[in-house]
Motif scaffolding. Structure first.
Motif, PDB file in Angstrom:
ATOM      1  N   THR A 166      33.763  60.890   1.840  1.00  0.00           N
ATOM      2  CA  THR A 166      33.518  60.758   3.280  1.00  0.00           C
ATOM      3  C   THR A 166      33.806  59.338   3.748  1.00  0.00           C
ATOM      4  O   THR A 166      34.431  59.137   4.798  1.00  0.00           O
ATOM      5  CB  THR A 166      32.047  61.119   3.602  1.00  0.00           C
ATOM      6  OG1 THR A 166      31.797  62.470   3.177  1.00  0.00           O
ATOM      7  CG2 THR A 166      31.782  61.028   5.090  1.00  0.00           C
ATOM      8  N   TRP A 169      37.513  58.795   4.000  1.00  0.00           N
ATOM      9  CA  TRP A 169      38.248  59.668   4.917  1.00  0.00           C
ATOM     10  C   TRP A 169      39.036  58.867   5.953  1.00  0.00           C
ATOM     11  O   TRP A 169      40.138  59.242   6.353  1.00  0.00           O
ATOM     12  CB  TRP A 169      37.263  60.625   5.598  1.00  0.00           C
ATOM     13  CG  TRP A 169      37.839  61.467   6.685  1.00  0.00           C
ATOM     14  CD1 TRP A 169      37.499  61.472   8.010  1.00  0.00           C
ATOM     15  CD2 TRP A 169      38.866  62.469   6.563  1.00  0.00           C
ATOM     16  NE1 TRP A 169      38.237  62.386   8.711  1.00  0.00           N
ATOM     17  CE2 TRP A 169      39.087  63.019   7.842  1.00  0.00           C
ATOM     18  CE3 TRP A 169      39.623  62.930   5.490  1.00  0.00           C
ATOM     19  CZ2 TRP A 169      40.028  64.017   8.076  1.00  0.00           C
ATOM     20  CZ3 TRP A 169      40.565  63.923   5.723  1.00  0.00           C
ATOM     21  CH2 TRP A 169      40.762  64.457   7.000  1.00  0.00           C
ATOM     22  N   GLU A 188      36.946  67.412   8.537  1.00  0.00           N
ATOM     23  CA  GLU A 188      35.719  66.752   8.984  1.00  0.00           C
ATOM     24  C   GLU A 188      34.541  67.729   8.973  1.00  0.00           C
ATOM     25  O   GLU A 188      33.416  67.355   8.639  1.00  0.00           O
ATOM     26  CB  GLU A 188      35.923  66.170  10.386  1.00  0.00           C
ATOM     27  CG  GLU A 188      36.872  64.986  10.422  1.00  0.00           C
ATOM     28  CD  GLU A 188      36.531  64.020  11.521  1.00  0.00           C
ATOM     29  OE1 GLU A 188      36.094  64.477  12.592  1.00  0.00           O
ATOM     30  OE2 GLU A 188      36.696  62.793  11.314  1.00  0.00           O
ATOM     31  N   VAL A 192      31.067  67.514   6.081  1.00  0.00           N
ATOM     32  CA  VAL A 192      29.660  67.624   6.469  1.00  0.00           C
ATOM     33  C   VAL A 192      29.012  68.833   5.788  1.00  0.00           C
ATOM     34  O   VAL A 192      27.885  68.766   5.293  1.00  0.00           O
ATOM     35  CB  VAL A 192      29.527  67.750   8.005  1.00  0.00           C
ATOM     36  CG1 VAL A 192      28.088  68.057   8.396  1.00  0.00           C
ATOM     37  CG2 VAL A 192      29.980  66.467   8.684  1.00  0.00           C
ATOM     38  N   ALA A 299      32.078  56.271  11.506  1.00  0.00           N
ATOM     39  CA  ALA A 299      31.412  57.512  11.915  1.00  0.00           C
ATOM     40  C   ALA A 299      30.219  57.204  12.822  1.00  0.00           C
ATOM     41  O   ALA A 299      29.971  57.919  13.804  1.00  0.00           O
ATOM     42  CB  ALA A 299      30.962  58.293  10.688  1.00  0.00           C
ATOM     43  N   HIS A 431      28.260  65.419  15.446  1.00  0.00           N
ATOM     44  CA  HIS A 431      28.979  65.694  14.197  1.00  0.00           C
ATOM     45  C   HIS A 431      29.318  64.392  13.468  1.00  0.00           C
ATOM     46  O   HIS A 431      29.205  64.318  12.240  1.00  0.00           O
ATOM     47  CB  HIS A 431      30.251  66.476  14.491  1.00  0.00           C
ATOM     48  CG  HIS A 431      31.014  66.868  13.264  1.00  0.00           C
ATOM     49  ND1 HIS A 431      30.584  67.846  12.393  1.00  0.00           N
ATOM     50  CD2 HIS A 431      32.174  66.391  12.743  1.00  0.00           C
ATOM     51  CE1 HIS A 431      31.448  67.968  11.406  1.00  0.00           C
ATOM     52  NE2 HIS A 431      32.413  67.093  11.592  1.00  0.00           N
ATOM     53  N   SER A 432      29.730  63.366  14.206  1.00  0.00           N
ATOM     54  CA  SER A 432      30.040  62.066  13.587  1.00  0.00           C
ATOM     55  C   SER A 432      28.790  61.448  12.965  1.00  0.00           C
ATOM     56  O   SER A 432      28.857  60.850  11.889  1.00  0.00           O
ATOM     57  CB  SER A 432      30.637  61.115  14.629  1.00  0.00           C
ATOM     58  OG  SER A 432      31.908  61.548  15.047  1.00  0.00           O
ATOM     59  N   LEU A 435      28.242  63.138   9.819  1.00  0.00           N
ATOM     60  CA  LEU A 435      29.219  62.644   8.846  1.00  0.00           C
ATOM     61  C   LEU A 435      28.740  61.322   8.247  1.00  0.00           C
ATOM     62  O   LEU A 435      28.956  61.044   7.064  1.00  0.00           O
ATOM     63  CB  LEU A 435      30.579  62.460   9.525  1.00  0.00           C
ATOM     64  CG  LEU A 435      31.835  62.390   8.643  1.00  0.00           C
ATOM     65  CD1 LEU A 435      32.011  63.687   7.871  1.00  0.00           C
ATOM     66  CD2 LEU A 435      33.062  62.108   9.489  1.00  0.00           C
TER      67      LEU A 435
END
Length: 496
Positions: A166, A169, A188, A192, A299, A431-432, A435
């Protein structure tokens, strides 16, 4: 005395035996081990040449089993050799997955070539992995390491491995998004999802293994592309810049419609600041910190800017909707002379423009830096200019059409667009943060993945989006009921 001497001899023999059996300690053992492991690869090549992919895969599995026994020794002597072997093994697995003879044969031959290079001492002796930018092949290797830990049910090591992936990425996302927006979005989402499966109680090792396999399968074909075109570069700018463009267009249309001349300066100032900070941050990440070290922070930045922008977009959407009534709009125009209210709103327009551009701008610049080594400078510049031109035409048309709309439809359409962006920024922001590991993740198969709305299959990101939609519906219904009630009262007064 004799007994002490005997003890010393036994200890020395044990140490000697351990050194011989441990490939990381025995000199030259990595070369010897890889030479022994080559036999099943040769057998697999033979079967693949004959078209017998079933037997070829069985032979490859024998190599894979041997590799798991000797890999630590290879890694100890040369991290580069270890990465190359694992990367080529990933390509072999993918080739067997799609069951194409020519690709299977080529992948096996490439693996044999790397093995022979190791056996012939073609790799320098080095140990460990540096925390720096990595290639897509190396990213796939991290996923394969994660899969190995998951299969062994080493929970702590598996979580650590997927976290490394992660963090890394950021190094490869530009290469991925240039080829496929869907694969980028799926990657992505799956990063997660895997973390959530491993941190669950109890861990879902089976589903986590399947998800890692899926990632390897859809990322491996992208690793084979060595050069990009100007259209790849253009599409990055168009895809990433569209959300920010819609925000800026909505803001510019509003200030032009309302006659707030000062507002344009604040909006353009926010746009310029967003672009400038994005560029500076991206250059620092690339040349000072490195993408690998900055991955988690990126992130967090994307998450928080997305959430803050969503809050401001929510307010703006509500305000635009409330102005769709002509009487409300006329009242606002009369009150516009109140400096404190007007200045506060104008400043907020500039902040919102900054957040939208900064969030998308940082990723766009990092994407371009990521693909810079695999595209000609001329193609990169042409692609950027084409993308800019297309976004410019879209901006002109949308502003032109927006200003031509009557007052009520203008505010209705604007509020819908801004509310859509609010929904999307909410999903992307949460979502970030997932992450980055700041927010927990609860996966659900009943929630679909829809890129258009940034809908991800987790309750933490979906529930806020549902609340926003339900809240909007309630507000619209309440407003309509009040409007209907007011209209009825007015009619009664006229009759009376």
């Amino acid at each position: 005395m004799g007994r002490n001497l005997l003890h010393k001899i036994v200890i020395l023999l044990l140490l000697f035996g351990f050194g011989v059996q441990n490939p990381a300690l025995a000199a030259g053992s990595a070369k010897e081990d890889i030479m022994k492991a080559e036999e099943p690869v040769d057998q697999a090549i033979g079967y693949a040449t004959e078209g017998n992919l079933s037997e070829a895969e069985k032979a490859y599995e024998r190599f894979n089993k041997t590799w798991r026994e000797i890999e630590e020794g290879i890694k100890a002597e040369s991290a580069t050799a270890y990465r190359d072997i694992e990367s080529n093994m990933g390509k072999v697995v993918y080739a067997f997955t799609i069951k194409k003879q020519d690709q299977v044969l080529q992948a096996l031959q490439d693996l044999k070539a790397v093995n022979e290079k190791v056996a012939n001492g073609g790799y320098p002796k080095e140990a460990g992995f540096k925390k720096e930018d990595i290639t897509l092949e190396e990213f796939i290797l991290l996923l394969q390491n994660t899969k190995k830990e998951i299969k062994n049910e080493n929970r702590t090591q598996a979580i650590s491995s997927i976290q490394d992936a992660t963090d890394s990425w950021l190094s490869v996302e530009g290469i991925v998004v240039a080829q496929s927006a869907k694969v980028y979005s799926d990657s992505e989402r799956d990063l997660v999802t895997i973390q959530a499966m491993l941190t669950a109680n109890p861990p879902n090792y089976e589903k986590a293994t399947q998800t890692v396999d899926n990632m390897v399968n859809y990322l491996t074909p992208l690793a084979n592309k060595s050069e990009y075109t100007y259209w790849d570069a253009a599409m990055i700018l168009i895809r990433e810049g569209l959300e920010a463009l819609l925000v800026v267009i909505a803001l510019m249309s509003f200030v032009k419609k309302s006659g707030l001349a000062k507002g344009r300066g604040w909006i353009w100032g926010g746009v310029a600041a967003g672009l400038g900070v994005s560029l500076v941050l991206a250059l620092i990440v690339k040349f000072v910190i490195s993408s690998g070290a900055f991955g988690n922070n990126n992130a967090l930045i994307g998450g928080w800017t997305g959430v803050f922008a969503a809050v401001m977009l929510l307010y703006m959407s509500y305000w635009l909707h409330s102005q769709s009534n002509i009487a409300d709009w006329n009242r606002y125009i009369r009150e516009k002379s109140q400096t404190a209210v007007t200045t506060g709103r104008i400043v907020s327009l500039g902040i919102l423009a900054f957040l939208a551009v900064f969030r998308e701008g940082t990723e766009t610049v990092l994407f371009y830096i990521g693909m810079a080594s695999q595209i000609k400078l001329q193609s990169l510049l042409i692609g950027f200019l084409i993308g800019t031109a297309i976004l410019g035409v879209l901006a002109f048309l949308l502003i032109y059409v927006g200003l031509k709309l009557p007052l009520r439809p203008f505010f209705t359409v604007s509020s819908v667009i801004v509310f859509y962006l609010c929904i999307k920024f909410t999903g992307m922001g949460i979502h970030s943060l997932q992450l980055a590991g700041l927010i927990p993740t609860t996966n659900s198969q009943s929630i679909p993945s829809i890129d258009f709305f940034a809908l991800y299959p987790t309750w933490e990101s979906t529930i806020p989006q549902i609340i926003l939609i339900l809240g909007a519906v309630v507000i619209i219904l309440v407003k309509r009921m009040k409007s209907k009630k007011l209209k009825t009262e007015n009619n009664n007064l006229k009759v009376g």
